[in-house]
Design an enzyme around this catalytic site. Structure first.
Site, PDB file in Angstrom:
ATOM      1  N   HIS A 134       9.262  -3.333  -6.750  1.00  7.39           N
ATOM      2  CA  HIS A 134       8.545  -3.042  -8.012  1.00  7.39           C
ATOM      3  C   HIS A 134       9.479  -2.402  -9.041  1.00  7.39           C
ATOM      4  CE1 HIS A 134       4.512  -3.757  -6.309  1.00  7.39           C
ATOM      5  NE2 HIS A 134       4.867  -3.019  -5.284  1.00  7.39           N
TER       6      HIS A 134
ATOM      7  N   GLY B  46       0.855  -1.182   0.000  1.00  8.32           N
ATOM      8  CA  GLY B  46       0.000   0.000   0.000  1.00  8.32           C
ATOM      9  C   GLY B  46       0.886   1.224   0.000  1.00  8.32           C
TER      10      GLY B  46
ATOM     11  N   SER C  40       6.019  -5.243  -1.016  1.00 12.39           N
ATOM     12  CA  SER C  40       5.866  -3.853  -1.440  1.00 12.39           C
ATOM     13  C   SER C  40       6.176  -2.916  -0.275  1.00 12.39           C
ATOM     14  CB  SER C  40       4.455  -3.640  -2.002  1.00 12.39           C
ATOM     15  OG  SER C  40       4.338  -2.411  -2.657  1.00 12.39           O
ATOM     16  N   ALA C  41       5.200  -2.169   0.232  1.00 11.61           N
ATOM     17  CA  ALA C  41       5.453  -1.274   1.365  1.00 11.61           C
ATOM     18  C   ALA C  41       5.992  -2.038   2.565  1.00 11.61           C
ATOM     19  CB  ALA C  41       4.165  -0.538   1.742  1.00 11.61           C
TER      20      ALA C  41
ATOM     21  N   GLU D  89       9.380  -7.367  -9.649  1.00 12.80           N
ATOM     22  CA  GLU D  89       8.246  -8.214  -9.293  1.00 12.80           C
ATOM     23  C   GLU D  89       8.572  -9.658  -9.664  1.00 12.80           C
ATOM     24  OE1 GLU D  89       4.816  -6.497 -11.119  1.00 12.80           O
ATOM     25  OE2 GLU D  89       4.823  -4.757  -9.784  1.00 12.80           O
TER      26      GLU D  89
END
Length: 235
Positions: free
Chosen positions: A159, A90, A122-123, A194
């Protein structure tokens, strides 16, 4: 230290279903019947309840029970009672801000250093680095500090892609990371694509998954790191 932490670049690869590609990467960190705690604080545009259901559904093939930190009146005790921690993607600024708001940054670092497995994507991976200064996110809120968990003593950039849309004149990701290294030439940045992840076990660090990574460090720019590379020298 007995760190066992998995930093996934993303929750998906291409058109794959949510977290599907991560199952066999996460599985070695789990044991049957364990109670794992999900931290949904990065989820700005989704309710925490819905985010939890999404993660529970995706990770159902794993032999663990997943609850969310927002379901507990005492977040610190919830972390202490957990067998492992899952931190979703997020917005990284919002995630770190909430961790500081509940005074959880040092506690999570301490628990992970003492052997509690950690999985982030991710985050959730961004915050495992020294700081969040190389996140891709918009700073929608201002945490008390950019200093993060420090599970990894360098910077992460999940990413990663250096694709530039034809006709688009904004900076590429490589140019943005060059800017970081110009300001801070001493701190390495490892950019993971990714489908790949970094797995730290004690004093070893390995690039796993299907994609190469890239190093940005001082005058070294976008240097390719092969899959399965031993990156322990960065620790």
């Amino acid at each position: 230290m007995t760190i066992n932490a998995l930093m996934l670049s993303a929750s998906r690869v291409g058109d794959s279903a949510y977290l599907t590609h991560t199952l066999e990467l996460i599985r070695p960190l789990t044991q049957p019947g364990q109670q794992w705690l999900f931290i949904p604080y990065a989820g700005v545009s989704v309710s925490y309840d819905d985010y939890l259901i999404k993660v529970q559904t995706a990770l159902e093939p794993l032999p663990i029970i997943i609850t969310s930190i927002h379901q507990f009146s005492d977040p610190k005790q919830a972390i202490k009672n957990a067998a492992g921690i899952l931190v979703g993607g997020g917005n990284t600024f919002q995630l770190l801000n909430e961790l500081y708001r509940y005074d959880l940054v040092h506690l999570i670092r301490e628990q992970v250093e003492n052997g509690m497995p950690y999985v982030g994507w991710s985050a959730g991976s961004n915050i495992t680095g020294a700081s969040i200064r190389t996140t891709n996110d918009m700073p929608i809120t201002e945490p008390p500090s950019f200093t993060a968990l420090g599970i990894l003593p360098f910077q992460l950039n999940p990413h990663y892609t250096n694709y530039q849309m034809p006709g688009h004149n904004g900076e590429t990701r490589a140019q943005r990371l060059l800017e970081f290294t110009m300001v801070d030439p001493l701190t390495p940045v490892i950019a993971i694509q990714e489908g790949s992840a970094l797995w730290r076990r004690g004093e070893t660090l390995q690039l796993i998954g299907d994609e190469v990574a890239y190093l940005f460090h001082g005058k070294q720019q976008e240097v390719e790191i092969a899959v399965n590379s031993d990156l322990s020298h960065f620790l």
